[in-house]
Scaffold this motif. Sequence first.
Motif, PDB file in Angstrom:
ATOM      1  N   VAL A  50      48.350  33.002  67.755  1.00  0.00           N
ATOM      2  CA  VAL A  50      48.745  33.517  66.379  1.00  0.00           C
ATOM      3  C   VAL A  50      47.697  34.400  66.857  1.00  0.00           C
ATOM      4  O   VAL A  50      46.684  34.351  67.586  1.00  0.00           O
ATOM      5  CB  VAL A  50      47.838  33.281  65.331  1.00  0.00           C
ATOM      6  CG1 VAL A  50      47.617  34.190  64.399  1.00  0.00           C
ATOM      7  CG2 VAL A  50      48.756  32.144  64.704  1.00  0.00           C
ATOM      8  N   ILE A  51      47.802  36.401  66.836  1.00  0.00           N
ATOM      9  CA  ILE A  51      47.388  37.485  67.614  1.00  0.00           C
ATOM     10  C   ILE A  51      46.542  38.234  66.433  1.00  0.00           C
ATOM     11  O   ILE A  51      47.885  38.429  65.531  1.00  0.00           O
ATOM     12  CB  ILE A  51      47.680  38.201  68.065  1.00  0.00           C
ATOM     13  CG1 ILE A  51      48.104  37.586  69.926  1.00  0.00           C
ATOM     14  CG2 ILE A  51      46.926  39.169  68.752  1.00  0.00           C
ATOM     15  CD1 ILE A  51      49.261  38.861  70.201  1.00  0.00           C
ATOM     16  N   LEU A  52      45.510  37.537  65.862  1.00  0.00           N
ATOM     17  CA  LEU A  52      44.901  37.791  64.655  1.00  0.00           C
ATOM     18  C   LEU A  52      43.801  39.000  64.070  1.00  0.00           C
ATOM     19  O   LEU A  52      43.003  39.301  65.001  1.00  0.00           O
ATOM     20  CB  LEU A  52      44.280  36.702  64.182  1.00  0.00           C
ATOM     21  CG  LEU A  52      43.276  36.703  62.255  1.00  0.00           C
ATOM     22  CD1 LEU A  52      44.765  36.843  61.583  1.00  0.00           C
ATOM     23  CD2 LEU A  52      42.552  35.333  62.436  1.00  0.00           C
ATOM     24  N   ASP A  53      43.761  40.495  63.286  1.00  0.00           N
ATOM     25  CA  ASP A  53      43.582  40.484  63.389  1.00  0.00           C
ATOM     26  C   ASP A  53      42.622  40.594  62.783  1.00  0.00           C
ATOM     27  O   ASP A  53      42.383  39.714  61.771  1.00  0.00           O
ATOM     28  CB  ASP A  53      44.180  41.959  62.471  1.00  0.00           C
ATOM     29  CG  ASP A  53      43.094  43.993  61.926  1.00  0.00           C
ATOM     30  OD1 ASP A  53      42.254  43.993  62.476  1.00  0.00           O
ATOM     31  OD2 ASP A  53      43.744  43.976  61.188  1.00  0.00           O
ATOM     32  N   VAL A  54      41.096  41.396  63.084  1.00  0.00           N
ATOM     33  CA  VAL A  54      39.749  40.129  62.163  1.00  0.00           C
ATOM     34  C   VAL A  54      40.054  40.877  60.703  1.00  0.00           C
ATOM     35  O   VAL A  54      38.928  40.385  59.852  1.00  0.00           O
ATOM     36  CB  VAL A  54      38.806  40.812  63.444  1.00  0.00           C
ATOM     37  CG1 VAL A  54      37.224  40.616  62.363  1.00  0.00           C
ATOM     38  CG2 VAL A  54      39.062  40.219  64.084  1.00  0.00           C
ATOM     39  N   HIS A  55      39.758  42.013  60.556  1.00  0.00           N
ATOM     40  CA  HIS A  55      39.623  43.138  59.575  1.00  0.00           C
ATOM     41  C   HIS A  55      41.308  43.411  58.956  1.00  0.00           C
ATOM     42  O   HIS A  55      41.444  44.433  58.536  1.00  0.00           O
ATOM     43  CB  HIS A  55      38.595  44.132  59.668  1.00  0.00           C
ATOM     44  CG  HIS A  55      37.750  44.019  60.019  1.00  0.00           C
ATOM     45  ND1 HIS A  55      36.279  43.819  59.569  1.00  0.00           N
ATOM     46  CD2 HIS A  55      37.315  44.302  61.258  1.00  0.00           C
ATOM     47  CE1 HIS A  55      35.459  43.750  60.299  1.00  0.00           C
ATOM     48  NE2 HIS A  55      35.645  44.398  61.407  1.00  0.00           N
ATOM     49  N   LEU A  56      40.906  41.808  58.313  1.00  0.00           N
ATOM     50  CA  LEU A  56      42.957  41.847  57.710  1.00  0.00           C
ATOM     51  C   LEU A  56      42.360  41.571  55.961  1.00  0.00           C
ATOM     52  O   LEU A  56      41.199  41.026  55.328  1.00  0.00           O
ATOM     53  CB  LEU A  56      42.895  40.079  57.935  1.00  0.00           C
ATOM     54  CG  LEU A  56      45.024  40.110  57.357  1.00  0.00           C
ATOM     55  CD1 LEU A  56      46.023  41.385  58.444  1.00  0.00           C
ATOM     56  CD2 LEU A  56      45.414  39.426  58.002  1.00  0.00           C
ATOM     57  N   PRO A  57      43.628  42.699  55.467  1.00  0.00           N
ATOM     58  CA  PRO A  57      43.159  42.693  53.470  1.00  0.00           C
ATOM     59  C   PRO A  57      43.191  41.487  52.940  1.00  0.00           C
ATOM     60  O   PRO A  57      44.590  40.864  53.468  1.00  0.00           O
ATOM     61  CB  PRO A  57      44.206  44.058  53.233  1.00  0.00           C
ATOM     62  CG  PRO A  57      45.446  43.946  54.391  1.00  0.00           C
ATOM     63  CD  PRO A  57      44.229  43.645  56.023  1.00  0.00           C
TER      64      PRO A  57
END
Length: 216
Positions: A50-57
């Motif tokens: 999973v390529i995961l954005d750290v600052h996810l809403p």
Amino acid sequence: MTVRVVIVDDHDVIRVGVRESLADDIDVVGEGRDVESAIIAIKEFAPDVVILDVHLPGGTGGGALDVLAEILGGAAPPKVLALSVSDAADDVVAVVRAGARGYVTKSISGPDLSDAVRRVASGDAVFSPRLAGFVLDAFNAAGGEVAHADEDLNSLTEREQEVMRLIARGYTYREVGEKLFISIKTVETHVGKVLHKLQLSNRHELARWAAQRRIV
């Protein structure tokens, strides 16, 4: 071997850019734009990474941390590579402690991102060089062993120790080669010898070994 990935980011442009920058052997099987859609996509498609954005809403614990808490408790959880505009130490340490296997910034090139995905899929820990220092410092502060000249370390040649320190800090083979003015093939040879001498299996174990001795 094809690596199956899910991209999670709340910006459409970023998701499209990541998808288009990945190599042909990396298959994007799903996407998410917030905590809820990310968890649904990950559970539905069961990706390798999973390529995961750290600052996810969304969520209650900081977006990415909610996703990690939900997906890493299963029988065969995916590996997670955090991707962020932030290179703040707090962000890096928080997601790594939550279970991410790597952390790279969004300034990364397409080939380097593809390499990071492959390495995370294979079990390696992957960090941009500066970010690796944050993780190692946090590990040491939590009780790593004081560095000492032991037989294992002394078994490495001076060049092998140079390569070992750079690899443990998260540098790619290409970056190590450029810093030491040697070929990528030579770097691979040195890494193989280091792992054999220290009886380690991969770069992740090497990073932990070096961190415990505070020699990076």
